[in-house]
Each structure stands twice: as structure tokens, then as C-alpha cells.
Design a protein around this motif. Structure first.
Motif, short mmCIF file in Angstrom:
data_model
loop_
_atom_site.label_atom_id
_atom_site.label_comp_id
_atom_site.label_asym_id
_atom_site.label_seq_id
_atom_site.Cartn_x
_atom_site.Cartn_y
_atom_site.Cartn_z
N ILE A 84 37.07 45.28 36.01
CA ILE A 84 37.76 44.33 36.80
C ILE A 84 39.04 43.92 35.75
O ILE A 84 40.18 43.61 36.30
CB ILE A 84 37.24 42.73 37.02
CG1 ILE A 84 37.86 42.03 37.96
CG2 ILE A 84 36.49 42.12 35.97
CD1 ILE A 84 38.40 42.74 39.32
N GLN A 85 38.82 43.77 34.56
CA GLN A 85 40.12 43.67 33.61
C GLN A 85 41.11 44.80 33.63
O GLN A 85 42.15 44.45 33.52
CB GLN A 85 39.56 43.36 32.24
CG GLN A 85 38.74 42.22 31.85
CD GLN A 85 37.11 42.25 32.36
OE1 GLN A 85 36.65 43.46 32.68
NE2 GLN A 85 36.54 41.11 32.17
N GLN A 86 40.62 45.95 33.68
CA GLN A 86 41.67 47.06 33.87
C GLN A 86 42.24 46.93 35.23
O GLN A 86 43.52 47.15 35.28
CB GLN A 86 40.76 48.33 33.59
CG GLN A 86 40.24 48.67 32.26
CD GLN A 86 39.41 49.76 32.33
OE1 GLN A 86 38.64 50.26 32.93
NE2 GLN A 86 39.53 50.47 30.86
N LEU A 87 41.52 46.79 36.24
CA LEU A 87 42.10 46.84 37.53
C LEU A 87 43.30 45.67 37.57
O LEU A 87 44.19 46.00 38.18
CB LEU A 87 40.93 46.60 38.83
CG LEU A 87 40.00 47.71 38.97
CD1 LEU A 87 38.85 47.20 39.81
CD2 LEU A 87 40.67 48.93 39.51
N ASN A 88 42.84 44.40 37.00
CA ASN A 88 43.92 43.41 37.34
C ASN A 88 44.98 43.61 36.21
O ASN A 88 46.00 43.14 36.70
CB ASN A 88 43.08 42.17 37.05
CG ASN A 88 42.31 41.57 38.07
OD1 ASN A 88 42.11 42.44 39.26
ND2 ASN A 88 41.56 40.69 38.08
N THR A 89 44.80 44.29 35.24
CA THR A 89 45.88 44.69 34.22
C THR A 89 47.00 45.45 35.02
O THR A 89 48.19 44.93 34.94
CB THR A 89 45.34 45.38 33.09
OG1 THR A 89 44.75 44.59 32.28
CG2 THR A 89 46.69 45.83 32.10
N LEU A 90 46.50 46.11 35.60
CA LEU A 90 47.48 47.26 36.63
C LEU A 90 48.07 46.34 37.73
O LEU A 90 49.25 46.35 38.05
CB LEU A 90 46.78 48.58 37.33
CG LEU A 90 47.75 49.44 38.35
CD1 LEU A 90 48.66 50.26 37.10
CD2 LEU A 90 46.99 50.30 39.00
N ARG A 91 47.19 45.51 38.43
CA ARG A 91 47.76 44.63 39.43
C ARG A 91 48.78 43.66 39.19
O ARG A 91 49.87 43.61 39.67
CB ARG A 91 46.34 43.88 40.11
CG ARG A 91 45.54 44.54 40.89
CD ARG A 91 44.37 43.65 41.27
NE ARG A 91 43.60 44.18 42.12
CZ ARG A 91 42.27 44.53 42.33
NH1 ARG A 91 41.47 43.86 41.28
NH2 ARG A 91 41.50 44.99 43.10
N LYS A 92 48.86 43.06 38.00
CA LYS A 92 49.74 42.19 37.42
C LYS A 92 51.21 42.80 37.21
O LYS A 92 52.15 42.44 37.44
CB LYS A 92 49.27 41.69 35.97
CG LYS A 92 48.16 40.47 36.32
CD LYS A 92 47.83 40.01 35.09
CE LYS A 92 47.09 40.71 33.95
NZ LYS A 92 46.57 40.00 32.79
N HIS A 93 51.04 44.07 36.72
CA HIS A 93 52.40 44.66 36.52
C HIS A 93 53.11 45.45 37.88
O HIS A 93 54.17 45.94 37.72
CB HIS A 93 52.33 45.87 35.49
CG HIS A 93 51.91 45.17 34.18
ND1 HIS A 93 53.14 44.83 33.26
CD2 HIS A 93 50.83 44.86 33.46
CE1 HIS A 93 52.56 44.24 32.08
NE2 HIS A 93 51.19 44.45 32.29
N LEU A 94 52.37 45.18 38.72
CA LEU A 94 52.66 45.92 40.20
C LEU A 94 53.29 44.77 41.06
O LEU A 94 53.72 45.17 42.17
CB LEU A 94 51.93 46.87 41.07
CG LEU A 94 51.49 48.14 40.00
CD1 LEU A 94 50.36 48.99 40.80
CD2 LEU A 94 52.60 48.91 39.36
#
Length: 410
Positions: free
Chosen positions: A110-120
């Protein structure tokens, strides 16, 4: 959360926007919708969609038009990432959804998924709080992530982003999905990597954690004690591949039943249990145990089935219990894994029971539980066996503090 806020501050609410799951009913709001809050129902199957996008656009506009005389109250819980999708142009929702799906199936945390989400996103990664300035922002947050990291919950709309576009590119590379990843997104991240960032102040923001998995587990412990069990909270930070965690849980249960303390110790260590757990378990020997754990596991999807991490975890535990227990011990170990939000992956189930007898019944009916597991088809398995009797279906619970695992060992 919206209903409770309305009860407390009532007439002081000027207006509001609520983004809630598609199958939430009025009954979940005490039979009525909050009066001054416009409700959008979206993110069906916990995936961002057009209705969630409309809600995110309205929420963005509400924040953008706030003034120094306003307080923006943000009520945030698990599922917030899917319920608040607002891709940064020129990216579109379909590209972002495909990217998240690829990472999820590759076993991203979930940390990896949300890292990407934040930058998009135009709202995640602290952007919602930034556009609300100079209004005061108060965020009341229910945690659905291991460690209660405020920048990860719902992808942190009101918390400063600690990651970089390069972190996103590194995640894509580490999961070996570069070739299948949308080129528009990798190019977008490469451009962002070379941009200069303007640091935003967050002095106008107050983030408050109001609920967590740990609190949910302590309530389980209190209830189990009332029911006559010897309750032991193992961990509130459970992570790892779901099927592996299920196998370890089964080994722990069987080892407790058989009094094999060496295997109990190994299993507890594998589950990263809290300190003094072995002492707690020994003190409860010969009493009916209720083992309690929580966190969020992952599934590396390799099959073509339908399921969720809790059902996969329960199925793996059931298969192992069938191997570890004799037939007269089947009813002495019962395991459950479920999502506190009432939804496990893109299915209608919250989770499932893992018992030796569900495997026995399936095999008698000519089914192979192991094949269902290998195909990541746990939902189909539990829907088929005994007409879904071993599947847990609750509907939306109205909150989300990650997953809970319970094991009864008598």
C-alpha cells in the motif's frame, strides 16, 4: 464520520462534499443523508471511477475557494485513495487505474501504491491542504495502513509528501513492470523528476489520528475476554504474502493445540509478534485461546481468478490446517480473516473462515482447494463450497482500520 460530524457541529456546517462507496445505503447514515453535504457514490469494487472523479473535482473546488475565514474539515478513512481520484493533466483516470492495477498484481505494498498515486494527483500528497490555504484545515483520520503513517492514509491529501518522482520510477523498476507500464505515466514522472519544487507551508493544517487497527484489536480483545476466551493480541503490523501468512497462522494454531512450544516460538517470530507473546501464550495454556492480529497483507497475482487478500489468507490457512490436524481436531481450530470495511478486494465478501473441514468438504465434492489458491480464485472457492457458508459477507461497515485475523483454539 460525516453523520457524527453533523451531530457535533450541526449548524456551523456551511456546505460539504462526501465521496462514499457506491453501495453505501441511507441506512448506513441512520436512515438519512447528512443535510448540508452533497453525496457522491462511486469507486465501485474499491476502484476509482467517474463518480469518484466528479466528487474529487468538487472537493478540489471547495478547497480552492476556501478563505481565511473558513475551516476546512476533512474526514478521511481507508478507501480514500479510490474515492478521491483527480489525475494531474494530461493524465487521465484510465491510465492511472491501469498503472495501479499493474502494480497491485505485481505485489506492490500500500505504501508503494500510494507513493505513485501522490505524484499523479492534484489532491493527494498534501495538495488538497495546499490549495485550501489560507483556510485552516483540520483532518480527522482513520488509519488503514500499517504503522499509521499519515502521508500514506488515503495517499495523504492533507499531509506533506515525503517522496519524489524518482521513488515512483524506482518502484516500477523494482517490481519489474517497466515494459507493461503506461508510457504516458513514466514519461510524466521523468519530466517531474527534473522540475523544481515549491515547498508549501503546512502551518495551517492540523492532522489528528482518531482510529486505528490497534484500537480495533483491543476492542476484539475486550469482547473475547467477555466471551470466556483467553485473548492474545499478536500484532497490529502484520504484513507479507497473504498465503504465506495463512500457512504460518495455521502452524501456530496447530502447535498451540499440540503443545509444541518450539514451533509456537518459530511461528510467532515469523508473524513478527509483539514482545512477551510467548509468555502470554504459555500463561493461557489449556484455556480456549482467541488469537488476534491485524495489518495488511499483499497478494502477488499469478492466476486468473477472483479473490481478495483475506480470502486468500483464509484459504491458505484452511489447507494447512487440514494437513496439520487429525479429523477429531477439526473443530478445535477456527480461523477468520476479514477487512474491517466489509470488502475484500473487488468482491462482495469481507473475508472468509479458514477451517480444516471446509477443505475436507470441498475435496469430497471433487474440488481442489490448492488449485483455487494457485489461481488466486479464493472468492470462487468460498462462494461454491456449502453455498457460501464459509464466506463472511457483512456489507460496508462504514469504517476501515485495515484487516483483522482471529483464531480460536480450544
Amino acid at each position: 464520520m460525516m453523520t457524527a460530524a453533523e451531530e457535533v457541529i450541526g449548524e456551523h456546517i456551511c456546505c460539504g462534499i462526501g465521496s462514499v462507496p457506491a453501495n453505501v445505503r441511507k441506512e448506513d447514515f441512520s436512515g438519512r443523508w447528512p443535510a448540508k453535504i452533497k453525496i457522491y457514490k462511486g469507486a465501485r469494487d474499491n476502484l476509482p471511477d467517474e463518480m469518484a472523479l466528479c466528487a474529487a473535482m468538487d472537493i478540489f473546488d471547495l478547497a480552492l475557494n476556501s478563505t481565511e475565514n473558513d475551516i476546512l474539515l476533512v474526514l478521511m478513512s481507508g478507501g480514500g485513495s479510490a474515492l478521491l481520484p483527480l489525475p494531474t493533466p494530461p493524465l487521465c483516470l484510465e491510465e492511472k487505474l491501469l498503472a495501479i492495477k499493474i502494480l497491485s498484481q505485481a505485489g506492490a505494498t500500500i505504501q508503494q501504491l500510494n507513493t505513485l498515486r501522490k505524484h499523479l494527483s492534484m489532491v493527494k500528497g498534501g495538495h488538497l491542504a495546499s490549495v485550501a490555504y489560507p483556510a485552516q484545515v483540520i483532518s480527522l483520520i482513520l488509519s488503514d495502513v500499517v504503522g499509521d503513517s499519515l502521508d500514506t492514509i488515503a495517499s495523504g491529501p492533507t499531509y506533506p509528501n515525503q517522496s519524489t518522482p524518482q521513488d515512483c520510477l524506482d518502484i516500477i523498476s523494482s517490481l519489474d513492470v517497466w515494459q507493461m507500464f503506461p508510457k504516458s505515466i513514466t514519461q510524466f514522472l521523468e519530466i517531474k523528476r527534473n522540475e523544481c519544487y515549491i515547498e508549501h507551508t503546512f502551518e495551517h493544517v492540523h492532522n489528528v489520528l482518531v482510529g486505528s487497527n490497534r484500537l480495533a484489536l483491543l476492542e476484539c480483545q475486550r469482547k473475547a475476554l467477555h466471551l470466556g476466551y483467553y485473548p492474545v493480541v499478536l500484532s497490529s503490523t502484520l504484513e507479507g504474502e497473504a498465503r504465506n501468512v495463512g500457512m504460518v497462522f495455521a502452524t501456530l494454531c496447530a502447535s498451540l493445540l499440540h503443545g509444541d512450544w518450539e514451533k509456537v516460538a518459530v511461528s510467532a517470530e515469523s508473524l513478527h509478534c509483539e514482545q512477551n507473546i510467548l509468555l502470554d501464550l504459555r500463561l493461557g495454556h489449556k484455556k480456549p485461546y482467541c488469537l488476534i492480529a491485524g495489518g495488511e497483507t499483499t497478494v502477488h497475482v499469478q492466476g486468473s481468478g477472483v479473490g481478495g487478500r483475506n480470502q486468500e489468507l483464509a484459504l491458505a490457512a484452511a489447507i494447512s490446517l487440514r494437513e496439520l490436524l487429525s479429523e477429531d481436531e477439526f473443530n478445535r481450530c477456527v480461523f477468520l480473516s476479514a477487512g474491517t470495511d466489509g470488502q475484500d478486494g473487488p468482491t462482495s465478501a469481507a473475508g472468509a473462515y479458514g477451517t480444516a473441514d471446509v477443505v475436507e468438504i470441498a475435496q469430497r465434492d471433487g474440488l481442489s482447494p490448492q488449485q483455487f489458491l494457485e489461481q488466486n480464485d479464493s472468492f470462487s472457492f468460498y462462494s461454491t463450497v456449502c453455498h457460501g457458508e464459509y464466506s463472511l459477507v457483512t456489507g460496508h461497515t462504514g469504517t476501515n482500520t485495515m484487516d483483522i485475523q482471529l483464531a480460536l483454539v480450544n
